[in-house]
Design an enzyme around this catalytic site. Sequence first.
Site, PDB file in Angstrom:
ATOM      1  NE  ARG A 227     119.278 -35.061  83.318  1.00  0.00           N
ATOM      2  CZ  ARG A 227     118.853 -36.323  83.192  1.00  0.00           C
ATOM      3  NH1 ARG A 227     119.167 -37.010  82.125  1.00  0.00           N
ATOM      4  NH2 ARG A 227     118.127 -36.877  84.129  1.00  0.00           N
TER       5      ARG A 227
ATOM      6  NE  ARG B 260     119.530 -43.260  87.536  1.00  0.00           N
ATOM      7  CZ  ARG B 260     118.690 -42.910  86.560  1.00  0.00           C
ATOM      8  NH1 ARG B 260     118.226 -41.668  86.485  1.00  0.00           N
ATOM      9  NH2 ARG B 260     118.298 -43.785  85.670  1.00  0.00           N
TER      10      ARG B 260
ATOM     11  CG  ASP C  90     119.043 -36.303  76.952  1.00  0.00           C
ATOM     12  OD1 ASP C  90     119.548 -36.477  75.835  1.00  0.00           O
ATOM     13  OD2 ASP C  90     118.179 -37.064  77.416  1.00  0.00           O
TER      14      ASP C  90
ATOM     15  CG  ASP D 116     118.716 -42.311  81.904  1.00  0.00           C
ATOM     16  OD1 ASP D 116     117.966 -43.223  82.308  1.00  0.00           O
ATOM     17  OD2 ASP D 116     118.321 -41.383  81.185  1.00  0.00           O
TER      18      ASP D 116
ATOM     19  N   GLY E  68     111.172 -36.442  82.576  1.00  0.00           N
ATOM     20  CA  GLY E  68     109.834 -36.854  82.168  1.00  0.00           C
ATOM     21  C   GLY E  68     109.257 -37.995  82.966  1.00  0.00           C
ATOM     22  NE  ARG E  69     111.741 -43.566  81.890  1.00  0.00           N
ATOM     23  CZ  ARG E  69     111.909 -44.831  81.528  1.00  0.00           C
ATOM     24  NH1 ARG E  69     111.010 -45.737  81.878  1.00  0.00           N
ATOM     25  NH2 ARG E  69     112.964 -45.199  80.840  1.00  0.00           N
TER      26      ARG E  69
ATOM     27  CG  ASP F 164     103.646 -45.056  81.468  1.00  0.00           C
ATOM     28  OD1 ASP F 164     104.841 -44.752  81.622  1.00  0.00           O
ATOM     29  OD2 ASP F 164     103.267 -46.233  81.282  1.00  0.00           O
TER      30      ASP F 164
END
Length: 493
Positions: free
Chosen positions: A189, A182, A283, A293, A95-96, A128
């Site tokens: 996943r 990264r 996830d 993450d 999503g980002r 966003d």
Amino acid sequence: MTQRPQAGAYRPERTILSLGDAFYDDVEPAHFPQTILRFRNQRWAEAVGLADLSEAEWLRHFGRFQPLPDNLERPLALRYHGHQFRVYNPDIGDGRGFLFAQLRDKAGRLLDLGTKGSGQTPYSRFGDGRLTLKGGVREVLATEMLEALGVETSKSFSLIETGEALERGDEPSPTRSSVLVRLQHSHIRIGTFQRLAYLGDAESMRRLVDYSLAHYYPQRHCEERSEAAIQAPAGLLRDARNDDASDASSAAARLLGHVAEAAAKLAASYIAAGFVHGVLNSDNIAITAESFDYGPWRWTPYWDGGFTAAYFDHAGLYSFGRQPEAIHWDVVQLAAALRLITEPEALTPALEGFPEAFQDALAEAVCARLGVVPKGATKDRELLVALEEALAAKSVEIDRFFFDWRGGGRRGPSPADAAYKAQGFASLRALIETYEASAALDHPYWSGDGPCSMHIDEVEAIWARIDEADDWSRFETKIAAVRRMGEAMAARP
């Protein structure tokens, strides 16, 4: 990726495209007002042949996302589902972030360059697609510390400030923005497999299993296939459809076995490091069982099983002591997904073997942090019991204990001497002193005043100087100190 980086040539790859476009969506990166380089991981840039990029080139590739030579032509947002605090969510995905490039290191391992904060994708929902600068700084600090402590982790490759003012409900706003790149072995996943099971897409599941075995467990995959060929009766004719089904079932079971073993080691390394990830959703577990993450992470100062990292983890689901349970639960979800292409009985051994594998891995990880030679399951587990009993009294911080007893014996005066002489440490003292050192202790780090830690107060102080005065000196000094500790931890006689 715990091995230290070795210089290598740039070796571009695009293997993700072999899976087909059912696994990802082409996306456009965000267009940022500014690109100010804040962190460049030159050590790992050398390992993947990108060390010679000028600053302008670095900013173009990792701030503007101009494709790397002969690499992915467009960024790919990967599709996946997942359990979030054990509630299944089919409405997630990258999503980002996105997969920006693939390459190989000197050892031939397939590596991904993925992003965080690079803009909106079809899976952004109401977000966003951005990353706060504070979030980027925190991820760099987490990955550097974990790498130094020997945890399998993604590497923060690049952090660029992007010049936007972001509104956030959980920190003072407006706040500064960034984009992180990264480096890790895989961004696939457990949730990637869950999505295919949810859709009932057995063909894609078989393809993903084969891809994962071939690229993330290649040596074991070749050995297993060779062993199977040797054991097969010569000249035996089999129905092709049954043979394909049997191969898929066997491959699924083998993959689960590898992931379960790697996940047990990951859980053990968290405990030995005193680390709390905070959000161990399915996830957030890579198929390679690398840690990645980083959101609300913390290091627990004391051996406190109930210590949590996320302010919203009210039930302590992902607390320090429950992390092995949480990671095992996620591996069970992988097994549930793989039932699409195999029978449950084929998957049971890997799941049942997790607790034993975790205990073995924890003994190994604790001995490695102590810098001593393991003695075997029985003796090492006695050491673990004594260690937990002694540290659970919270009279000594975890980092201080491992610093003071590195090599299996007390190395000099310590602020914790009174605690070490107390009855609660008697069993642990007696056991540790029977172990043989496996580590060199001549690095200057070991003669310093105390351990390098990463507790939340220091992290907040580092950020405060950046936020208030644009002063990056504490951040840079801390990374240098962490890497110095890592060098000392890696030294051998």
